[in-house]
Design a protein around this motif. Structure first.
Motif, PDB file in Angstrom:
ATOM      1  N   ALA A 130      32.852  43.772  23.688  1.00 45.16           N
ATOM      2  CA  ALA A 130      34.267  44.290  23.115  1.00 45.16           C
ATOM      3  C   ALA A 130      35.559  44.107  23.490  1.00 45.16           C
ATOM      4  O   ALA A 130      35.809  44.684  24.632  1.00 45.16           O
ATOM      5  N   PHE A 131      35.504  42.121  23.052  1.00 41.13           N
ATOM      6  CA  PHE A 131      37.266  42.148  23.512  1.00 41.13           C
ATOM      7  C   PHE A 131      37.628  42.355  22.778  1.00 41.13           C
ATOM      8  O   PHE A 131      38.386  41.249  21.820  1.00 41.13           O
ATOM      9  N   ASN A 132      37.858  43.532  21.729  1.00 39.92           N
ATOM     10  CA  ASN A 132      39.285  44.171  20.948  1.00 39.92           C
ATOM     11  C   ASN A 132      40.585  44.293  20.975  1.00 39.92           C
ATOM     12  O   ASN A 132      40.820  44.759  20.225  1.00 39.92           O
ATOM     13  N   ASN A 133      40.617  44.217  22.592  1.00 42.52           N
ATOM     14  CA  ASN A 133      42.188  44.706  22.911  1.00 42.52           C
ATOM     15  C   ASN A 133      43.324  43.957  22.856  1.00 42.52           C
ATOM     16  O   ASN A 133      42.913  43.112  24.029  1.00 42.52           O
ATOM     17  N   VAL A 134      44.158  43.457  22.333  1.00 44.95           N
ATOM     18  CA  VAL A 134      45.449  42.193  23.048  1.00 44.95           C
ATOM     19  C   VAL A 134      45.800  43.079  24.055  1.00 44.95           C
ATOM     20  O   VAL A 134      46.986  43.811  24.140  1.00 44.95           O
ATOM     21  N   HIS A 135      45.733  42.066  24.512  1.00 46.19           N
ATOM     22  CA  HIS A 135      46.290  42.212  25.809  1.00 46.19           C
ATOM     23  C   HIS A 135      47.845  41.509  25.868  1.00 46.19           C
ATOM     24  O   HIS A 135      48.870  42.120  26.232  1.00 46.19           O
ATOM     25  N   HIS A 136      48.033  40.842  25.384  1.00 46.34           N
ATOM     26  CA  HIS A 136      49.545  40.073  24.763  1.00 46.34           C
ATOM     27  C   HIS A 136      49.439  38.517  23.777  1.00 46.34           C
ATOM     28  O   HIS A 136      48.287  38.029  24.030  1.00 46.34           O
ATOM     29  N   ILE A 137      50.458  37.899  23.416  1.00 45.42           N
ATOM     30  CA  ILE A 137      50.652  36.756  22.713  1.00 45.42           C
ATOM     31  C   ILE A 137      51.559  36.343  23.119  1.00 45.42           C
ATOM     32  O   ILE A 137      52.729  36.640  23.596  1.00 45.42           O
ATOM     33  N   TYR A 419      22.635  36.672  14.417  1.00 43.54           N
ATOM     34  CA  TYR A 419      23.324  36.995  16.598  1.00 43.54           C
ATOM     35  C   TYR A 419      24.285  36.659  15.985  1.00 43.54           C
ATOM     36  O   TYR A 419      24.743  36.606  17.484  1.00 43.54           O
ATOM     37  N   THR A 420      25.332  37.332  15.310  1.00 46.73           N
ATOM     38  CA  THR A 420      27.002  38.103  15.250  1.00 46.73           C
ATOM     39  C   THR A 420      27.465  39.483  16.450  1.00 46.73           C
ATOM     40  O   THR A 420      27.020  39.928  15.995  1.00 46.73           O
ATOM     41  N   VAL A 421      27.379  39.409  17.370  1.00 47.31           N
ATOM     42  CA  VAL A 421      27.808  40.474  17.766  1.00 47.31           C
ATOM     43  C   VAL A 421      29.317  40.952  18.479  1.00 47.31           C
ATOM     44  O   VAL A 421      29.135  41.874  18.038  1.00 47.31           O
ATOM     45  N   ASN A 422      29.857  39.861  17.908  1.00 46.99           N
ATOM     46  CA  ASN A 422      31.391  40.409  17.426  1.00 46.99           C
ATOM     47  C   ASN A 422      32.399  39.716  16.886  1.00 46.99           C
ATOM     48  O   ASN A 422      32.068  38.108  17.372  1.00 46.99           O
ATOM     49  N   LYS A 423      32.874  39.635  16.060  1.00 41.15           N
ATOM     50  CA  LYS A 423      34.635  38.882  15.704  1.00 41.15           C
ATOM     51  C   LYS A 423      35.801  39.679  15.923  1.00 41.15           C
ATOM     52  O   LYS A 423      36.093  40.896  15.935  1.00 41.15           O
ATOM     53  N   LEU A 424      36.294  38.474  16.431  1.00 41.01           N
ATOM     54  CA  LEU A 424      38.208  39.007  16.671  1.00 41.01           C
ATOM     55  C   LEU A 424      38.742  38.355  15.620  1.00 41.01           C
ATOM     56  O   LEU A 424      38.624  37.114  15.070  1.00 41.01           O
ATOM     57  N   GLN A 425      40.067  38.697  14.954  1.00 44.18           N
ATOM     58  CA  GLN A 425      40.725  38.961  13.576  1.00 44.18           C
ATOM     59  C   GLN A 425      42.055  38.603  13.753  1.00 44.18           C
ATOM     60  O   GLN A 425      42.480  39.408  13.120  1.00 44.18           O
ATOM     61  N   GLY A 426      42.523  38.068  15.445  1.00 45.24           N
ATOM     62  CA  GLY A 426      43.951  38.499  15.134  1.00 45.24           C
ATOM     63  C   GLY A 426      44.491  37.173  14.750  1.00 45.24           C
ATOM     64  O   GLY A 426      46.016  37.510  14.664  1.00 45.24           O
ATOM     65  N   HIS A 427      44.283  36.312  14.582  1.00 41.95           N
ATOM     66  CA  HIS A 427      44.370  34.959  14.390  1.00 41.95           C
ATOM     67  C   HIS A 427      45.510  34.593  12.816  1.00 41.95           C
ATOM     68  O   HIS A 427      43.964  35.428  11.642  1.00 41.95           O
ATOM     69  N   ALA A 428      45.814  33.714  12.427  1.00 42.24           N
ATOM     70  CA  ALA A 428      46.003  34.053  10.512  1.00 42.24           C
ATOM     71  C   ALA A 428      45.982  32.584  10.104  1.00 42.24           C
ATOM     72  O   ALA A 428      46.034  32.661   9.346  1.00 42.24           O
ATOM     73  N   CYS A 429      45.657  31.343  11.145  1.00 42.68           N
ATOM     74  CA  CYS A 429      45.325  30.267  10.548  1.00 42.68           C
ATOM     75  C   CYS A 429      43.626  29.687  11.692  1.00 42.68           C
ATOM     76  O   CYS A 429      43.623  30.740  12.209  1.00 42.68           O
ATOM     77  N   VAL A 430      43.378  28.775  10.875  1.00 45.57           N
ATOM     78  CA  VAL A 430      42.099  28.184  11.783  1.00 45.57           C
ATOM     79  C   VAL A 430      43.073  28.088  13.701  1.00 45.57           C
ATOM     80  O   VAL A 430      43.383  27.729  13.930  1.00 45.57           O
ATOM     81  N   THR A 431      41.638  28.614  14.541  1.00 43.52           N
ATOM     82  CA  THR A 431      41.592  29.007  15.830  1.00 43.52           C
ATOM     83  C   THR A 431      40.776  27.921  16.211  1.00 43.52           C
ATOM     84  O   THR A 431      39.911  27.013  16.018  1.00 43.52           O
ATOM     85  N   LEU A 432      41.361  27.325  17.576  1.00 42.19           N
ATOM     86  CA  LEU A 432      40.963  26.064  18.104  1.00 42.19           C
ATOM     87  C   LEU A 432      40.411  26.611  19.269  1.00 42.19           C
ATOM     88  O   LEU A 432      38.718  26.440  19.675  1.00 42.19           O
ATOM     89  N   GLY A 433      41.293  26.931  20.479  1.00 40.89           N
ATOM     90  CA  GLY A 433      40.960  26.539  21.829  1.00 40.89           C
ATOM     91  C   GLY A 433      40.456  27.844  22.421  1.00 40.89           C
ATOM     92  O   GLY A 433      40.502  29.116  21.391  1.00 40.89           O
ATOM     93  N   ILE A 442      38.832  38.627  30.790  1.00 38.66           N
ATOM     94  CA  ILE A 442      39.983  38.554  30.079  1.00 38.66           C
ATOM     95  C   ILE A 442      39.469  36.847  29.098  1.00 38.66           C
ATOM     96  O   ILE A 442      38.827  36.306  29.730  1.00 38.66           O
ATOM     97  N   LEU A 443      39.624  37.464  27.969  1.00 38.91           N
ATOM     98  CA  LEU A 443      39.437  35.979  26.951  1.00 38.91           C
ATOM     99  C   LEU A 443      40.797  35.427  26.641  1.00 38.91           C
ATOM    100  O   LEU A 443      42.015  36.051  25.947  1.00 38.91           O
ATOM    101  N   ALA A 444      41.323  34.306  26.205  1.00 41.45           N
ATOM    102  CA  ALA A 444      42.210  33.509  25.898  1.00 41.45           C
ATOM    103  C   ALA A 444      42.175  32.586  24.309  1.00 41.45           C
ATOM    104  O   ALA A 444      40.946  32.072  24.580  1.00 41.45           O
ATOM    105  N   ARG A 457      39.013  43.405  27.930  1.00 43.06           N
ATOM    106  CA  ARG A 457      37.711  43.716  27.237  1.00 43.06           C
ATOM    107  C   ARG A 457      37.980  44.951  26.775  1.00 43.06           C
ATOM    108  O   ARG A 457      38.620  46.083  27.806  1.00 43.06           O
ATOM    109  N   GLN A 458      37.722  45.784  25.905  1.00 47.43           N
ATOM    110  CA  GLN A 458      37.620  47.399  26.083  1.00 47.43           C
ATOM    111  C   GLN A 458      36.468  48.009  27.085  1.00 47.43           C
ATOM    112  O   GLN A 458      35.713  48.164  26.866  1.00 47.43           O
ATOM    113  N   CYS A 459      37.286  49.072  27.392  1.00 43.45           N
ATOM    114  CA  CYS A 459      36.520  49.626  28.835  1.00 43.45           C
ATOM    115  C   CYS A 459      35.985  51.252  28.289  1.00 43.45           C
ATOM    116  O   CYS A 459      35.550  51.883  26.294  1.00 43.45           O
TER     117      CYS A 459
END
Length: 466
Positions: A130-137, A419-433, A442-444, A457-459
């Motif tokens: 559950a990496f739902n917390n946006v730490h920084h942009i 098989y999809t465990v989680n989906k992050l939706q913070g971006h507004a366009c095509v994601t790459l890296g 931490i996930l970038a 990670r959500q605690c």
């Protein structure tokens, strides 16, 4: 308890294990502690066998690392056990008769593995990832950020490669997170980057047909080397065993081996694959390389000379009849207790994410294990994916991939459906890296507009409140 004595013994020798990879030492000793705790719950071993086990293991470890410890006793335990030095003049007598107890055997994979589940709080797969917390942009780049990589032994340093012709080094755990440096030397889009094993060097490549080596501490360019065919260099990767060797792939379809210290391409270190080389992966021994191009081909090569400079082609497979580009390759020696085989993960621009079983004894031949549907139709979108770094401590086996629908997907490769465990939706366009730091806290992720999102990670407390 004898399990505590065994753990102390392993801790003494932990500094001698893979001196260049402290994160591996941490994971090893943590896993060792888990196994010993599991054994303590079913401890019906004969006391004499406990002492013999400790004595034999001490001798094996001292012989393996060529280190002798003096006689020491453990006063914390009611029953003292001496750690005996190995006397090389005497042979160690080991009873090879069959025994009921097999201390060196691997635990049987099971969904009821309590120690593995306990280290992550006995949580479900969805809670674990559950990496739902946006730490920084971050928004320091003016064009697409095509590749992200965390340092190997530093969970806070992140390198970002962008089509605006620059690289940036970020520290994601300072307060507040900051951009440490912007690296400028390339005159074209930066297509790839990689950290050396010691994190002292960063290699970058660009469409300007150059490879640059950067001092990761002083943030200056140490050397700039031209591609031998003066073609756009699309990917670069350090050899994990010999960081004096950099492997590159260019637009002309050549895979090249570059000597970092001399800046020279050794004889025999170039091989024609065809198409445009978009992705590279190498196994932990540094001997087998997998190459992905824009023709949906994955080719395995072998570095078979004493100086790791001679490339020999071993196998070639076509992942899709529709010829979708292979935009990313990731290799992992083992994924989890449920999936132990070496694996290769491939993003194909035919809306699929492929997982292959690897036969390293056969020159890196690949056997398709599973395919997953991912939104990825355009070959010019260099979508990336990665294995979760410490999946051995979690139930299931997860990978993370970017997508053209602006989402980041966590996929459990052991599930047959859903098989999809989680989906992050913070971006507004095509994601790459996509990339994890080494302890998976931490996930970038990045997108084609140059936005980089740092997820934490959500605690457990937050999950319970929700």
């Amino acid at each position: 308890m004898w399990q505590q004595q065994a753990f102390v013994l392993d801790s003494k020798f932990n500094a001698y294990r893979t001196s260049n990879h402290p994160n591996f030492r941490t994971l090893y000793i943590r896993r060792r502690s888990q196994l010993l705790r599991e054994k303590s719950k079913q401890d019906d071993m004969i006391p004499g066998m406990r002492r013999k086990y400790l004595r034999i293991r001490s001798a094996i470890l001292q012989n393996r690392y060529n280190v002798n410890f003096d006689m020491q006793s453990n006063s914390a335990c009611s029953q003292s056990t001496s750690m005996m030095s190995l006397n090389k003049d005497k042979q160690l007598e080991i009873d090879v008769a069959p025994r009921k107890y097999d201390f060196l055997s691997s635990p049987i994979p099971t969904t009821h593995a309590q120690a593995s589940k306990a280290i992550v709080g006995n949580s479900t797969m969805e809670e674990n990832y559950a990496f739902n917390n946006v730490h920084h942009i971050y928004d320091q780049h003016s064009d697409a950020v095509t590749m992200l990589k965390f340092a190997n032994n530093d969970k806070s340093k992140l390198c970002c490669a962008s089509n605006d012709g620059t690289l940036s080094i970020c520290d994601v755990l300072t307060s507040p997170p900051c951009v440490k440096a912007i690296l400028r030397c390339h005159t074209g889009p930066v297509t790839g980057c990689d950290w050396s094993a010691s994190d002292e060097l960063i290699a970058s490549c660009s469409t300007d047909a150059t490879i640059c080596f950067w001092d990761a501490i002083r943030h200056c360019c140490l050397r700039c080397v031209s591609d031998p065919f003066y073609s756009s260099v699309l990917v670069c990767l350090f050899n994990p065993i010999n960081n004096n060797i950099l492997i590159t792939g260019n637009k002309a379809g050549f895979v090249c081996v570059l000597n970092v210290s001399t800046g020279m391409y050794p004889k025999g270190g170039k091989h024609k694959i065809g198409g445009q080389i978009l992705s590279l992966a190498v196994n932990s021994s540094g001997q087998i390389i997998w190459v992905g191009n824009d023709k949906s081909e994955i080719v395995s090569l072998k570095l078979n000379s004493s100086d790791n400079s001679i490339l020999t082609k071993c196998h070639r497979i076509i992942t899709s009849p529709n010829r979708g580009a292979i935009t990313c390759l990731s290799w992992r020696s083992w994924i989890s207790r449920e999936a132990r085989d070496p694996m290769l993960l491939a993003n194909c621009a035919n809306n699929i994410l492929c997982l292959y079983k690897v036969s390293e004894n056969d020159g890196g031949s690949l056997y398709l294990k599973k395919k997953f549907l991912v939104h990825h139709a355009r070959s010019n979108h260099l979508l990336r994916s990665t294995f979760c770094p410490i999946m051995s401590f979690r139930q299931g086996a997860c990978v993370v991939t970017s997508s053209e629908d602006s989402c980041i997907y966590f996929v459990d490769v052991e599930r047959e459906s859903n098989y999809t465990v989680n989906k992050l939706q913070g971006h507004a366009c095509v994601t790459l890296g996509v990339t994890f730091n080494y302890d998976e806290t931490i996930l970038a992720t990045s997108d084609i507009q140059g936005i980089i999102i740092i997820w934490s990670r959500q605690c457990q407390k937050q999950q319970q409140q929700i």
